[in-house]
Design a protein around this motif. Structure first.
Motif, PDB file in Angstrom:
ATOM      1  N   THR A 135      52.686  45.571  31.790  1.00  0.00           N
ATOM      2  CA  THR A 135      51.571  46.517  31.875  1.00  0.00           C
ATOM      3  C   THR A 135      50.411  45.825  32.559  1.00  0.00           C
ATOM      4  O   THR A 135      50.201  44.616  32.401  1.00  0.00           O
ATOM      5  CB  THR A 135      51.138  47.010  30.493  1.00  0.00           C
ATOM      6  OG1 THR A 135      50.801  45.882  29.692  1.00  0.00           O
ATOM      7  CG2 THR A 135      52.245  47.801  29.815  1.00  0.00           C
ATOM      8  N   ILE A 136      49.645  46.593  33.320  1.00  0.00           N
ATOM      9  CA  ILE A 136      48.494  46.050  34.037  1.00  0.00           C
ATOM     10  C   ILE A 136      47.257  46.791  33.546  1.00  0.00           C
ATOM     11  O   ILE A 136      47.198  48.023  33.588  1.00  0.00           O
ATOM     12  CB  ILE A 136      48.660  46.221  35.562  1.00  0.00           C
ATOM     13  CG1 ILE A 136      49.921  45.486  36.023  1.00  0.00           C
ATOM     14  CG2 ILE A 136      47.423  45.729  36.286  1.00  0.00           C
ATOM     15  CD1 ILE A 136      50.280  45.752  37.460  1.00  0.00           C
ATOM     16  N   ASN A 137      46.295  46.049  33.077  1.00  0.00           N
ATOM     17  CA  ASN A 137      45.028  46.628  32.637  1.00  0.00           C
ATOM     18  C   ASN A 137      43.985  46.381  33.709  1.00  0.00           C
ATOM     19  O   ASN A 137      43.797  45.253  34.152  1.00  0.00           O
ATOM     20  CB  ASN A 137      44.562  46.001  31.326  1.00  0.00           C
ATOM     21  CG  ASN A 137      45.494  46.316  30.180  1.00  0.00           C
ATOM     22  OD1 ASN A 137      46.074  47.390  30.156  1.00  0.00           O
ATOM     23  ND2 ASN A 137      45.630  45.388  29.245  1.00  0.00           N
ATOM     24  N   GLN A 138      43.337  47.431  34.136  1.00  0.00           N
ATOM     25  CA  GLN A 138      42.282  47.300  35.128  1.00  0.00           C
ATOM     26  C   GLN A 138      40.980  47.795  34.523  1.00  0.00           C
ATOM     27  O   GLN A 138      40.960  48.810  33.835  1.00  0.00           O
ATOM     28  CB  GLN A 138      42.602  48.123  36.380  1.00  0.00           C
ATOM     29  CG  GLN A 138      43.801  47.608  37.133  1.00  0.00           C
ATOM     30  CD  GLN A 138      44.070  48.442  38.363  1.00  0.00           C
ATOM     31  OE1 GLN A 138      43.601  49.562  38.477  1.00  0.00           O
ATOM     32  NE2 GLN A 138      44.831  47.890  39.288  1.00  0.00           N
ATOM     33  N   ASN A 139      39.935  47.077  34.808  1.00  0.00           N
ATOM     34  CA  ASN A 139      38.613  47.501  34.351  1.00  0.00           C
ATOM     35  C   ASN A 139      37.997  48.395  35.421  1.00  0.00           C
ATOM     36  O   ASN A 139      37.917  48.023  36.587  1.00  0.00           O
ATOM     37  CB  ASN A 139      37.708  46.301  34.087  1.00  0.00           C
ATOM     38  CG  ASN A 139      38.212  45.488  32.911  1.00  0.00           C
ATOM     39  OD1 ASN A 139      38.824  46.050  32.005  1.00  0.00           O
ATOM     40  ND2 ASN A 139      37.964  44.181  32.920  1.00  0.00           N
ATOM     41  N   VAL A 140      37.558  49.559  35.030  1.00  0.00           N
ATOM     42  CA  VAL A 140      36.916  50.494  35.947  1.00  0.00           C
ATOM     43  C   VAL A 140      35.491  50.680  35.454  1.00  0.00           C
ATOM     44  O   VAL A 140      35.253  50.881  34.258  1.00  0.00           O
ATOM     45  CB  VAL A 140      37.679  51.847  35.950  1.00  0.00           C
ATOM     46  CG1 VAL A 140      37.017  52.833  36.864  1.00  0.00           C
ATOM     47  CG2 VAL A 140      39.122  51.624  36.316  1.00  0.00           C
ATOM     48  N   SER A 141      34.590  50.635  36.354  1.00  0.00           N
ATOM     49  CA  SER A 141      33.186  50.764  35.950  1.00  0.00           C
ATOM     50  C   SER A 141      32.910  52.163  35.429  1.00  0.00           C
ATOM     51  O   SER A 141      33.491  53.150  35.893  1.00  0.00           O
ATOM     52  CB  SER A 141      32.257  50.442  37.132  1.00  0.00           C
ATOM     53  OG  SER A 141      32.385  51.445  38.111  1.00  0.00           O
ATOM     54  N   THR A 142      31.984  52.248  34.485  1.00  0.00           N
ATOM     55  CA  THR A 142      31.645  53.539  33.899  1.00  0.00           C
ATOM     56  C   THR A 142      30.819  54.386  34.849  1.00  0.00           C
ATOM     57  O   THR A 142      30.720  55.596  34.675  1.00  0.00           O
ATOM     58  CB  THR A 142      30.878  53.341  32.583  1.00  0.00           C
ATOM     59  OG1 THR A 142      29.745  52.517  32.824  1.00  0.00           O
ATOM     60  CG2 THR A 142      31.771  52.717  31.529  1.00  0.00           C
ATOM     61  N   GLU A 143      30.251  53.760  35.856  1.00  0.00           N
ATOM     62  CA  GLU A 143      29.454  54.521  36.821  1.00  0.00           C
ATOM     63  C   GLU A 143      30.293  55.568  37.537  1.00  0.00           C
ATOM     64  O   GLU A 143      29.833  56.684  37.783  1.00  0.00           O
ATOM     65  CB  GLU A 143      28.805  53.579  37.851  1.00  0.00           C
ATOM     66  CG  GLU A 143      27.755  52.695  37.252  1.00  0.00           C
ATOM     67  CD  GLU A 143      27.225  51.693  38.265  1.00  0.00           C
ATOM     68  OE1 GLU A 143      27.476  51.865  39.477  1.00  0.00           O
ATOM     69  OE2 GLU A 143      26.578  50.743  37.832  1.00  0.00           O
ATOM     70  N   SER A 144      31.524  55.205  37.859  1.00  0.00           N
ATOM     71  CA  SER A 144      32.375  56.169  38.561  1.00  0.00           C
ATOM     72  C   SER A 144      32.654  57.378  37.679  1.00  0.00           C
ATOM     73  O   SER A 144      32.751  58.499  38.154  1.00  0.00           O
ATOM     74  CB  SER A 144      33.679  55.518  39.009  1.00  0.00           C
ATOM     75  OG  SER A 144      34.423  55.094  37.887  1.00  0.00           O
TER      76      SER A 144
END
Length: 156
Positions: A135-144
């Motif tokens: 599994t790959i966890n990516q952090n996505v900014s909350t701004e998007s």
């Protein structure tokens, strides 16, 4: 002790090889051949028991061959392994036990499990070479997310 013919002895040996209890075999001999044999006499034809230590090599070989065939047979040869047979038996029991609420509920649940495939084989999904799935966890900014939400609100 009843005097047995060779085919009666062979019947006993094959029955014991199929994991029948000595008492069941004694009943089967009485039913099929009209001969009364004791459980102790039947045990003398089981080479896996102490009582069967003196069994002739012919019957020992017959026992092991019959047991191997019994164990190696496909599961669909066993009547009780078929869903239709199980459902027929459970249905008959359900009709008899309708007065007993607890038993009727248990039988009804059992019937439903068979019908809905509860006992079907489950497939386990694994990664390459049987390892766990990566599994790959990516952090996505909350701004998007905020901008997407704001755009949705603005579209109204």
């Amino acid at each position: 002790m009843a005097r047995l013919k060779k085919h009666e002895k062979a019947f006993i040996v094959r029955s014991l090889a199929q994991f029948m209890e000595p008492s069941q075999v004694a009943e089967a001999v009485k039913e099929n051949y009209k001969i009364d044999v004791s459980r102790q006499q039947v045990e003398c034809y089981d080479p896996t028991k102490v009582a069967g230590a003196d069994l002739s090599q012919e019957f020992v070989d017959m026992f092991h061959e019959a047991r191997k065939k019994y164990i190696d047979q496909p599961i669909y040869n066993i009547e009780a392994a078929n869903d239709i047979v199980q459902l027929r038996v459970l249905s008959a029991l359900f009709i008899k036990k309708q007065g007993n609420t607890r038993d009727a509920i248990k039988l009804s649940d059992q019937i439903q499990k068979i019908v809905k495939g509860y006992y079907e084989k489950k497939i386990e999904i694994t990664g390459k070479d049987g390892k766990p799935i990566e599994t790959i966890n990516q952090n996505v900014s909350t701004e998007s997310y905020l901008t997407a939400r704001e755009q949705a609100l603005n579209d109204y």
